[in-house]
Enzyme design. Structure first.
Site, PDB file in Angstrom:
ATOM      1  N   GLU A  30       2.738   9.583  14.181  1.00 43.91           N
ATOM      2  CA  GLU A  30       2.021  10.504  13.271  1.00 43.91           C
ATOM      3  C   GLU A  30       0.514  10.472  13.575  1.00 43.91           C
ATOM      4  OE1 GLU A  30       3.240  11.229   8.916  1.00 43.91           O
ATOM      5  OE2 GLU A  30       1.158  10.578   8.730  1.00 43.91           O
ATOM      6  N   ARG A  46      -6.424   7.383  -3.938  1.00 47.10           N
ATOM      7  CA  ARG A  46      -7.597   6.672  -4.448  1.00 47.10           C
ATOM      8  C   ARG A  46      -8.745   7.621  -4.800  1.00 47.10           C
ATOM      9  NH1 ARG A  46      -5.481   1.990  -2.306  1.00 47.10           N
ATOM     10  NH2 ARG A  46      -6.530   0.060  -2.841  1.00 47.10           N
ATOM     11  N   GLU A  81      -7.946   6.873   4.118  1.00 48.56           N
ATOM     12  CA  GLU A  81      -6.975   7.177   5.181  1.00 48.56           C
ATOM     13  C   GLU A  81      -7.586   7.954   6.349  1.00 48.56           C
ATOM     14  OE1 GLU A  81      -6.454   7.605   1.951  1.00 48.56           O
ATOM     15  OE2 GLU A  81      -4.706   6.360   1.450  1.00 48.56           O
ATOM     16  N   HIS A  85      -0.997   9.339  -6.365  1.00 49.64           N
ATOM     17  CA  HIS A  85      -1.469   7.966  -6.135  1.00 49.64           C
ATOM     18  C   HIS A  85      -2.788   7.877  -5.373  1.00 49.64           C
ATOM     19  CE1 HIS A  85      -0.703   7.734  -1.778  1.00 49.64           C
ATOM     20  NE2 HIS A  85       0.316   8.530  -2.012  1.00 49.64           N
ATOM     21  N   HIS A 125       3.508   5.765  -9.696  1.00 50.09           N
ATOM     22  CA  HIS A 125       3.107   4.769  -8.686  1.00 50.09           C
ATOM     23  C   HIS A 125       2.593   3.516  -9.397  1.00 50.09           C
ATOM     24  CE1 HIS A 125       0.935   2.976  -5.328  1.00 50.09           C
ATOM     25  NE2 HIS A 125       1.479   3.864  -4.505  1.00 50.09           N
ATOM     26  N   ASP A 135      -1.639   6.067   8.384  1.00 51.16           N
ATOM     27  CA  ASP A 135      -3.078   5.905   8.140  1.00 51.16           C
ATOM     28  C   ASP A 135      -3.404   4.905   7.040  1.00 51.16           C
ATOM     29  OD1 ASP A 135      -2.213   7.243   5.900  1.00 51.16           O
ATOM     30  OD2 ASP A 135      -2.996   9.191   6.533  1.00 51.16           O
TER      31      ASP A 135
HETATM   32  C1  UD1 Z   1      -1.233   2.739  -0.095  1.00 53.11           C
HETATM   33  C2  UD1 Z   1      -2.057   3.295   1.070  1.00 53.11           C
HETATM   34  C3  UD1 Z   1      -2.004   4.818   1.072  1.00 53.11           C
HETATM   35  C4  UD1 Z   1      -0.572   5.309   1.040  1.00 53.11           C
HETATM   36  C5  UD1 Z   1       0.159   4.684  -0.140  1.00 53.11           C
HETATM   37  C6  UD1 Z   1       1.620   5.059  -0.150  1.00 53.11           C
HETATM   38  C7  UD1 Z   1      -4.083   2.115   1.814  1.00 53.11           C
HETATM   39  C8  UD1 Z   1      -5.493   1.811   1.519  1.00 53.11           C
HETATM   40  N1  UD1 Z   1      -3.459   2.889   0.903  1.00 53.11           N
HETATM   41  O1  UD1 Z   1      -1.862   3.138  -1.309  1.00 53.11           O
HETATM   42  O2  UD1 Z   1      -2.633   5.304   2.245  1.00 53.11           O
HETATM   43  O3  UD1 Z   1      -0.564   6.715   0.910  1.00 53.11           O
HETATM   44  O4  UD1 Z   1       0.078   3.248  -0.037  1.00 53.11           O
HETATM   45  O5  UD1 Z   1       2.181   4.828  -1.413  1.00 53.11           O
HETATM   46  O6  UD1 Z   1      -3.558   1.671   2.804  1.00 53.11           O
HETATM   47  N2  UD1 Z   1       1.916  -2.029  -5.989  1.00 53.11           N
HETATM   48  C9  UD1 Z   1       2.956  -2.725  -6.555  1.00 53.11           C
HETATM   49  N3  UD1 Z   1       4.168  -2.749  -5.910  1.00 53.11           N
HETATM   50  C10 UD1 Z   1       4.369  -2.126  -4.734  1.00 53.11           C
HETATM   51  C11 UD1 Z   1       3.305  -1.379  -4.171  1.00 53.11           C
HETATM   52  C12 UD1 Z   1       2.091  -1.351  -4.806  1.00 53.11           C
HETATM   53  O7  UD1 Z   1       2.804  -3.315  -7.616  1.00 53.11           O
HETATM   54  O8  UD1 Z   1       5.486  -2.197  -4.186  1.00 53.11           O
HETATM   55  C13 UD1 Z   1       0.592  -2.011  -6.669  1.00 53.11           C
HETATM   56  C14 UD1 Z   1      -0.154  -3.363  -6.502  1.00 53.11           C
HETATM   57  O9  UD1 Z   1      -0.895  -3.625  -7.654  1.00 53.11           O
HETATM   58  C15 UD1 Z   1      -1.092  -3.046  -5.315  1.00 53.11           C
HETATM   59  C16 UD1 Z   1      -1.472  -1.616  -5.665  1.00 53.11           C
HETATM   60  O10 UD1 Z   1      -0.251  -1.006  -6.116  1.00 53.11           O
HETATM   61  O11 UD1 Z   1      -2.203  -3.902  -5.251  1.00 53.11           O
HETATM   62  C17 UD1 Z   1      -2.120  -0.832  -4.563  1.00 53.11           C
HETATM   63  O12 UD1 Z   1      -1.402  -0.939  -3.337  1.00 53.11           O
HETATM   64  P1  UD1 Z   1      -2.149  -0.478  -1.974  1.00 53.11           P
HETATM   65  O13 UD1 Z   1      -1.164  -0.554  -0.855  1.00 53.11           O
HETATM   66  O14 UD1 Z   1      -3.428  -1.197  -1.822  1.00 53.11           O
HETATM   67  O15 UD1 Z   1      -2.562   1.011  -2.280  1.00 53.11           O
HETATM   68  P2  UD1 Z   1      -1.707   2.281  -2.622  1.00 53.11           P
HETATM   69  O16 UD1 Z   1      -2.446   3.006  -3.687  1.00 53.11           O
HETATM   70  O17 UD1 Z   1      -0.293   1.890  -2.851  1.00 53.11           O
HETATM   71  N1  UDP Z   2       9.003   8.582  -2.437  1.00 53.35           N
HETATM   72  C1  UDP Z   2       9.993   7.759  -2.958  1.00 53.35           C
HETATM   73  N2  UDP Z   2       9.995   7.501  -4.306  1.00 53.35           N
HETATM   74  C2  UDP Z   2       9.070   8.008  -5.159  1.00 53.35           C
HETATM   75  C3  UDP Z   2       8.036   8.842  -4.617  1.00 53.35           C
HETATM   76  C4  UDP Z   2       8.030   9.107  -3.249  1.00 53.35           C
HETATM   77  O1  UDP Z   2      10.863   7.284  -2.222  1.00 53.35           O
HETATM   78  O2  UDP Z   2       9.143   7.737  -6.365  1.00 53.35           O
HETATM   79  C5  UDP Z   2       8.990   8.837  -0.977  1.00 53.35           C
HETATM   80  C6  UDP Z   2       8.905  10.277  -0.545  1.00 53.35           C
HETATM   81  O3  UDP Z   2      10.196  10.806  -0.283  1.00 53.35           O
HETATM   82  C7  UDP Z   2       8.058  10.232   0.718  1.00 53.35           C
HETATM   83  C8  UDP Z   2       7.231   8.973   0.549  1.00 53.35           C
HETATM   84  O4  UDP Z   2       7.816   8.227  -0.501  1.00 53.35           O
HETATM   85  O5  UDP Z   2       8.833  10.089   1.891  1.00 53.35           O
HETATM   86  C9  UDP Z   2       5.799   9.316   0.250  1.00 53.35           C
HETATM   87  O6  UDP Z   2       5.131   8.174  -0.132  1.00 53.35           O
HETATM   88  P1  UDP Z   2       3.730   8.201  -0.874  1.00 53.35           P
HETATM   89  O7  UDP Z   2       3.577   9.467  -1.600  1.00 53.35           O
HETATM   90  O8  UDP Z   2       3.646   6.929  -1.650  1.00 53.35           O
HETATM   91  O9  UDP Z   2       2.703   8.074   0.331  1.00 53.35           O
HETATM   92  P2  UDP Z   2       2.003   9.136   1.287  1.00 53.35           P
HETATM   93  O10 UDP Z   2       3.066   9.935   1.947  1.00 53.35           O
HETATM   94  O11 UDP Z   2       1.076   9.958   0.450  1.00 53.35           O
HETATM   95  O12 UDP Z   2       1.244   8.273   2.239  1.00 53.35           O
END
Ligand code: UD1
Ligand code: UDP
Length: 375
Positions: free
Chosen positions: A127, A215, A141, A213, A246, A105
């Protein structure tokens, strides 16, 4: 059968991954399809996440064929969506796949489903059917997966309750397949290994693992979570808290400013997948707003207090092994105390159950696709 012109030709399937959880949940699907003689698998990383995505791909030895390198620091939803759509348009035009698959999502998934619709390419949603019924929780999401659901040809629902959600939205039963969640496939391939967290935790202390993490929790709700984490560390000298933070700046800046420099709180960058599974196995209790962790922890027999007001994963709550506490200081404190102080309560929640799958979801998905397009 959707089309019989595939006779004697391989089916070109693009598997799309954007973020860490998509990579974890698509890895078993990719590895399964790659073994099928009828499938030509192409891997498209939008790289909505960068490092967090790359470490999962490395753990499963998966190499993207195409990498859009979309991530920008602190990316905003509209710019992210626009960049994704424009880039996906180019890729789909050039690749012209028979099928596209994506999981979950995120914004990656919603835009891929929409781009496939515009290009008349059948889209399979892994999923499918998770719903809270509240478009603001989780945000964005719930909207992303609802849109993806409207645009999918195949709905791979992890559980019966996700199937029922789709039926309520008018999706045909014949397009829904209850497969289990591929997160359990991934977990089962690694959980039995001798894994290390890579961070030395005090062996005499009970470990609480934290992730956050979402939003919709940014701001005051997340501050309450941080206050509760600090109070738990102050109250229980026999507890050590491990919190892989995160990298989203809306989370990381607050977490480090509120929780750094406490002797019983260990903050660290996100753990790679295998060390994180090791941390879940070592944990006494998990506090998390993560979707994936709500699915994995019950299978490992670890109680989870969910830092969200709603969950689209009601099965583990019904089983009594996961509890919704919300991003609420008082609820986090009282439920954590119950589990830390009362062995009976703890034992009731620490039963190993796996309502989300049996480790064979990817094989089911591959068989369904094969039946639809090859046989
Ligand atoms: C995103 C997804 C969320 C999912 C989550 C898993 C959307 C809107 N959000 O949220 O559904 O649950 O991923 O973790 O699709 N960043 C880094 N390095 C990385 C990843 C992220 O620096 O490897 C930082 C960057 O500043 C980036 C910010 O995190 O801009 C947000 O990333 P984004 O994918 O937009 O949102 P998440 O909060 O990670
Ligand atoms: N995870 C990871 N390292 C971390 C935290 C989570 O590998 O430090 C893994 C965890 O095992 C799970 C997935 O990341 O499979 C969940 O990701 P996240 O919580 O970012 O996203 P969501 O599932 O809420 O979309």
């Amino acid at each position: 059968m959707i089309n019989n012109h595939f006779n004697n030709k391989k089916i070109k399937i693009i598997c799309v991954i954007g973020t860490r959880p998509e990579a974890i949940k698509m890895a078993p699907v990719i590895l399964t399809l790659q073994k099928k003689p009828w499938a030509e698998v192409r891997i498209l990383a939008t790289a909505q996440h960068r490092h967090m995505l790359d470490q999962v791909l490395a753990a499963f030895a998966i190499k993207p064929d195409i990498d859009l390198d979309i991530m920008r620091p602190n990316q905003a939803l509209i710019a992210l969506t626009a960049r994704l759509l424009l880039n996906l348009d180019d890729v789909l035009r050039a690749e012209n796949p028979n099928i596209v698959l994506a999981q979950g999502d995120t914004t990656t998934v919603m835009t891929v489903a929409l781009a496939c619709f515009y290009h008349h390419i059948p889209f399979g949603h892994v999923e499918a059917g998770l719903r809270t019924g509240d478009m603001q929780n989780p945000f964005p999401e719930e909207m992303n997966r609802t849109i993806a659901g409207r645009l999918s040809r195949w709905h791979f629902a992890p559980t019966q309750s996700s199937r029922l959600n789709l039926l309520r939205e008018g999706i045909l039963d014949s397009d829904i397949y209850v497969t289990g969640n591929t997160v359990i496939d991934a977990l089962m391939t690694v959980a039995k290994r001798d894994l290390s967290i890579g961070i030395e935790m005090d062996p005499s202390k009970r470990m609480i693992l934290v992730t956050a993490h979402r939003r919709e929790n940014f701001g005051e709700p997340f501050l309450q979570v941080c206050r509760a984490i600090r109070s738990l560390a102050d109250t229980y000298t026999d507890v050590e808290i491990l919190y892989p933070v995160h990298p989203n700046p809306n989370v990381a800046e607050v977490a480090y400013s509120q929780l750094a420099n406490h002797p019983r709180i260990r903050l660290c960058p996100p753990l790679d997948y295998l060390p994180f599974v090791a941390a879940m196995k070592r944990a006494y209790l998990i506090l998390s707003d993560s979707g994936g962790v709500q699915e994995e922890a019950p299978a490992l027999g670890k109680p989870v207090l969910v830092l969200r007001r709603e969950t689209e994963r009601p099965e583990a709550v019904t089983e009594g092994v996961v509890k919704l506490v919300g991003p609420d200081y008082d609820a986090i404190m009282s439920e954590s105390k119950r589990l830390l102080d009362d062995e009976k309560c703890y034992a009731a929640m620490a039963r190993g159950v796996s309502p989300y799958g049996d480790g064979r979801a990817s094989e089911r998905i591959a068989a369904i696709l094969q039946k639809a397009v090859v046989e």
